[in-house]
Design a protein around this motif. Sequence first.
Motif, mmCIF file in Angstrom:
data_model
loop_
_atom_site.group_PDB
_atom_site.id
_atom_site.type_symbol
_atom_site.label_atom_id
_atom_site.label_comp_id
_atom_site.label_asym_id
_atom_site.label_seq_id
_atom_site.Cartn_x
_atom_site.Cartn_y
_atom_site.Cartn_z
ATOM 1 N N LYS A 1 0.815 -1.218 0.000
ATOM 2 C CA LYS A 1 0.000 0.000 0.000
ATOM 3 C C LYS A 1 0.850 1.270 0.000
ATOM 4 N N TYR A 2 2.146 1.119 -0.220
ATOM 5 C CA TYR A 2 3.053 2.264 -0.205
ATOM 6 C C TYR A 2 3.384 2.741 -1.615
ATOM 7 N N ALA A 3 3.443 4.050 -1.773
ATOM 8 C CA ALA A 3 4.016 4.651 -2.980
ATOM 9 C C ALA A 3 5.435 5.054 -2.625
ATOM 10 N N ILE A 4 6.397 4.612 -3.436
ATOM 11 C CA ILE A 4 7.805 4.864 -3.159
ATOM 12 C C ILE A 4 8.383 5.719 -4.282
ATOM 13 N N ILE A 5 8.786 6.926 -3.929
ATOM 14 C CA ILE A 5 9.368 7.857 -4.887
ATOM 15 C C ILE A 5 10.878 7.836 -4.685
ATOM 16 N N ASN A 6 11.574 7.172 -5.601
ATOM 17 C CA ASN A 6 13.023 7.018 -5.494
ATOM 18 C C ASN A 6 13.732 8.242 -6.058
#
Length: 276
Positions: free
Chosen positions: A52-57
């Motif tokens: 459920k996480y959005a990960i912005i690298n």
Amino acid sequence: MQTIVSDLQSIVGDKITDFKTYWPKALQNISTKKFSSAIKNRKIKSIERFGKYAIINLEKNLAIVIHLRMTGKLLISTQVASGKDQGLKEKHIRHVFYLRAASRKPKTVLFSDVRKFATISLYDKKDLMNLKNKLGIDPLGKDYTPENFSDAIAKKPHKEIKDVLMDQTVIAGIGNIYASEILFEAKISPHRKVKDLSREEIRSIYKFSMKVLKKAVKLRGTSVSDYRDASGSRGKFQHRLSVYKKHGQQCKKCDTIIEKSTIGQRSAFYCPKCQH
């Protein structure tokens, strides 16, 4: 979340030029000043979803990790809020990421959250890996196989299947809506304990978890409450719901009245005749 992350691909390559928050409590274990300083002038290398996480690298092995919780929304806008931040604040915008694209045209990612439950964290590469290791298998990932699914839920033999489907340490990404719909399609009562499920029933749950989630992604999510995609549009999967929040109504398959109960402090919706 998959729909939103797909929409956010349009900001990959952009540079974060500034960050403002009107609800600093959403920042996990870091001050607004330190968070803003760490991400400012960093290029967005990629954006992914895990559970459920959005990960912005970002550049230099940093990642912004966002959990939208119940009412969070990420909205891409080309209307940069210069001098009008007070107006944004009144519309439940809690945070603003200011961006500059390769074309040098400014834009923003507006983070709306009516109930203020959403969180923002800043992780380095090691911390991000630790987070992923704490989560279960991703139902839209390549490791989500019938065998891995069966092995994962088998770790919770005495728990009710709906509770297990929503346990993020077992399967990362299934929420209340989809757990109810998956079990309806599989014809399994949400109250059944994992240890009492046959091999065929487990494979049926796996099969319909894939089917329901892929259909939901295709229809761009489920807008039964606050959910919107990154353009602010509603999803369409709510029109395909069979049992979620349908208690008191007739089952579309057998006309039996759909019931509601509580499992693991969350509501469960099911047909007592179709699901056994």
